[in-house]
Write an enzyme that holds these catalytic residues in place. Structure first.
Site, mmCIF file in Angstrom:
data_model
loop_
_atom_site.group_PDB
_atom_site.id
_atom_site.type_symbol
_atom_site.label_atom_id
_atom_site.label_comp_id
_atom_site.label_asym_id
_atom_site.label_seq_id
_atom_site.Cartn_x
_atom_site.Cartn_y
_atom_site.Cartn_z
ATOM 1 N N GLN A 15 19.825 88.443 9.704
ATOM 2 C CA GLN A 15 19.696 87.015 9.937
ATOM 3 C C GLN A 15 18.223 86.677 10.119
ATOM 4 O O GLN A 15 17.455 87.459 10.676
ATOM 5 C CB GLN A 15 20.495 86.592 11.164
ATOM 6 C CG GLN A 15 21.990 86.839 11.027
ATOM 7 C CD GLN A 15 22.762 86.440 12.274
ATOM 8 O OE1 GLN A 15 22.203 85.895 13.215
ATOM 9 N NE2 GLN A 15 24.058 86.734 12.279
ATOM 10 N N HIS A 16 17.830 85.505 9.654
ATOM 11 C CA HIS A 16 16.430 85.096 9.760
ATOM 12 C C HIS A 16 16.028 84.898 11.216
ATOM 13 O O HIS A 16 16.810 84.389 12.027
ATOM 14 C CB HIS A 16 16.192 83.791 8.996
ATOM 15 C CG HIS A 16 16.253 83.951 7.512
ATOM 16 N ND1 HIS A 16 15.308 84.655 6.798
ATOM 17 C CD2 HIS A 16 17.141 83.494 6.600
ATOM 18 C CE1 HIS A 16 15.614 84.629 5.508
ATOM 19 N NE2 HIS A 16 16.732 83.938 5.363
ATOM 20 N N ALA A 17 14.807 85.305 11.545
ATOM 21 C CA ALA A 17 14.268 85.027 12.875
ATOM 22 C C ALA A 17 14.120 83.514 13.041
ATOM 23 O O ALA A 17 13.659 82.835 12.123
ATOM 24 C CB ALA A 17 12.919 85.712 13.047
ATOM 25 N N ALA A 25 16.076 90.209 6.814
ATOM 26 C CA ALA A 25 16.317 88.972 6.064
ATOM 27 C C ALA A 25 15.020 88.259 5.716
ATOM 28 O O ALA A 25 14.905 87.652 4.646
ATOM 29 C CB ALA A 25 17.229 88.047 6.872
ATOM 30 N N ASP A 26 14.033 88.337 6.607
ATOM 31 C CA ASP A 26 12.757 87.669 6.360
ATOM 32 C C ASP A 26 11.936 88.371 5.285
ATOM 33 O O ASP A 26 10.974 87.798 4.770
ATOM 34 C CB ASP A 26 11.934 87.600 7.658
ATOM 35 C CG ASP A 26 12.644 86.811 8.739
ATOM 36 O OD1 ASP A 26 13.146 85.716 8.433
ATOM 37 O OD2 ASP A 26 12.708 87.300 9.881
#
Length: 248
Positions: A15-17, A25-26
């Site tokens: 999941q994106h920060a 994810a980033d």
């Protein structure tokens, strides 16, 4: 990219920060842009060996860029709630009530366009490798000095705009998420200069639900595919091209 965008199986590292931090994810987008640069180098080397003229290359590059940008624009703005689906086929439905101009495919298309132009009009020097020669580690930089100069100017522009551009009612060089971040001192400064430039270009037609919205309670729109970020996409793509210049 699809796996990440649809929740990543619920794992936190997919999941994106929300703002600060870095997860797997980033890294998906930078990896993808890097591969675009590498594939541009491979494709153009092949076409040059086939004798394709620069006019043909330019037409091909321009058409592919237009297609990518239009697909991204229509995909991001499609919304049947405007009622257009009642009078036109769904494929032509565009949410005219709230157009968003930036997007993932738009950024990828523009990044590809700049990288492809660099390849189209570069001198196309081949790097002459020599065994155990002191020149080997740096010769690709000197032979491609014009491209490196262009990338250096782009990155300098990014640094100057990010850290020196005055943003009304916000501290110069602010990189925070705004909202309740920084003890709530700068609630309307989400993204600093990057968001300020995007608003100047696009108005409020940007991403309304950035990843920082839930955690930091931000109220300002912030587009992760904005103008300033595209500069760094070009730089990363250039590294992908440069890593292959010794082998093509």
């Amino acid at each position: 990219m699809v796996f990440v965008n649809y929740g990543g199986g619920g794992y936190w590292f997919f999941q994106h920060a929300p703002w600060n931090g870095l997860t797997v994810a980033d890294l998906v987008m930078p990896w993808f842009v890097f591969i675009i640069g590498a594939s541009v180098m491979l494709a153009f080397s092949s076409m040059r060996r086939k004798g394709v003229s620069w006019q043909q290359l330019l037409r091909k590059v321009t058409w592919r860029t237009i297609v990518l940008v239009l697909i991204g624009f229509c995909f991001m703005n499609y919304s049947p709630r405007d009622g257009l689906w009642q009078i036109t086929p769904p494929v032509s439905c565009v949410s005219w009530s709230w157009l968003r101009f930036p997007g993932v495919l738009q950024r990828l298309g523009f990044t590809y366009f700049v990288l492809a132009l660099m390849q189209t009009f570069s001198s196309h020097k081949e790097v002459p490798l020599r065994e155990h020669h002191w020149w080997n580690p740096v010769q690709d930089i000197f032979l491609y000095w014009a491209e490196w100069l262009f990338i250096g100017l782009l990155e300098t522009a990014w640094l100057c705009l990010t850290f020196l551009l005055p943003v009304p009612n916000c501290p110069t060089g602010y990189l925070g998420a705004g909202g309740i971040g920084d003890n709530g001192l700068f609630p309307n400064c989400t993204g600093g200069a990057a968001a300020f430039i995007d608003k100047w270009f696009f108005g409020d037609n940007m991403f309304r639900f950035p990843s920082c919205k839930v955690l930091y309670h931000t109220t300002e729109p912030f587009d992760p595919e904005g103008v300033l970020g595209t500069i760094n996409s070009i730089v990363i793509g250039f590294f992908g091209m440069q890593i292959l210049c010794l082998n093509v």
